[in-house]
Design a protein around this motif. Structure first.
Motif, PDB file in Angstrom:
ATOM      1  N   TYR A   9       0.849  -1.194   0.000  1.00  5.04           N
ATOM      2  CA  TYR A   9       0.000   0.000   0.000  1.00  5.04           C
ATOM      3  C   TYR A   9       0.880   1.238   0.000  1.00  5.04           C
ATOM      4  O   TYR A   9       1.980   1.230   0.554  1.00  5.04           O
ATOM      5  N   PHE A  10       0.365   2.298  -0.605  1.00 10.80           N
ATOM      6  CA  PHE A  10       1.010   3.601  -0.555  1.00 10.80           C
ATOM      7  C   PHE A  10       0.177   4.483   0.366  1.00 10.80           C
ATOM      8  O   PHE A  10      -1.049   4.551   0.225  1.00 10.80           O
ATOM      9  N   VAL A  11       0.848   5.135   1.297  1.00 11.83           N
ATOM     10  CA  VAL A  11       0.197   6.002   2.275  1.00 11.83           C
ATOM     11  C   VAL A  11       0.697   7.420   2.037  1.00 11.83           C
ATOM     12  O   VAL A  11       1.899   7.666   2.019  1.00 11.83           O
ATOM     13  N   PHE A  12      -0.239   8.348   1.857  1.00 10.90           N
ATOM     14  CA  PHE A  12       0.099   9.740   1.631  1.00 10.90           C
ATOM     15  C   PHE A  12      -0.415  10.561   2.801  1.00 10.90           C
ATOM     16  O   PHE A  12      -1.566  10.401   3.228  1.00 10.90           O
ATOM     17  N   MET A  13       0.440  11.426   3.311  1.00 15.34           N
ATOM     18  CA  MET A  13       0.159  12.160   4.533  1.00 15.34           C
ATOM     19  C   MET A  13      -0.532  13.497   4.250  1.00 15.34           C
ATOM     20  O   MET A  13      -0.417  14.061   3.166  1.00 15.34           O
ATOM     21  N   ASN A  14      -1.209  14.006   5.284  1.00 16.39           N
ATOM     22  CA  ASN A  14      -1.811  15.327   5.224  1.00 16.39           C
ATOM     23  C   ASN A  14      -0.724  16.404   5.265  1.00 16.39           C
ATOM     24  O   ASN A  14       0.436  16.119   5.581  1.00 16.39           O
ATOM     25  N   PHE A  15      -1.128  17.644   4.997  1.00 17.47           N
ATOM     26  CA  PHE A  15      -0.197  18.772   4.997  1.00 17.47           C
ATOM     27  C   PHE A  15       0.608  18.811   6.286  1.00 17.47           C
ATOM     28  O   PHE A  15       0.066  18.646   7.378  1.00 17.47           O
ATOM     29  N   ASP A  16       1.900  19.049   6.155  1.00 17.14           N
ATOM     30  CA  ASP A  16       2.825  19.125   7.289  1.00 17.14           C
ATOM     31  C   ASP A  16       3.766  20.293   7.017  1.00 17.14           C
ATOM     32  O   ASP A  16       4.574  20.243   6.091  1.00 17.14           O
TER      33      ASP A  16
END
Length: 95
Positions: A9-16
């Motif tokens: 799976y690819f996990v993309f994070m929220n704005f940081d």
């Protein structure tokens, strides 16, 4: 749980904002700091959400603040529900 099938799976994070600040530094030192920051951030998220030895993080992706990880569909649901996470997508193999 060891018998359950895992997928990539690819996990993309929220704005940081810290990610954005570090990404703006194009020097070699800046790249190393960004890589270390993301790897640690992604590891901490997985450690917080999932049981030890039930997943395998493959890589952190500095260009998009994301990572790839081998997990079960149930674990993907858990990761997807984290407030830090924007998107979780199963890898789609092209044939």
């Amino acid at each position: 749980m060891g018998d359950q099938k895992t997928d990539l799976y690819f996990v993309f994070m929220n704005f940081d904002s810290e990610y954005e600040r570090l990404r703006a530094d194009r020097s070699m030192e800046g790249k190393e700091k960004l890589d270390a920051y993301l790897s640690n951030k992604h590891d901490q998220l997985l450690e917080k959400l999932l049981e030890p030895n039930t997943y395998k993080k493959k890589s952190s992706l500095a260009i998009v603040d994301g990572f790839s990880v081998e997990i079960t569909p149930e674990q993907a649901t858990t990761v997807r529900s984290a407030k830090e996470v924007r998107v979780v997508e199963k890898n789609q193999e092209l044939h």
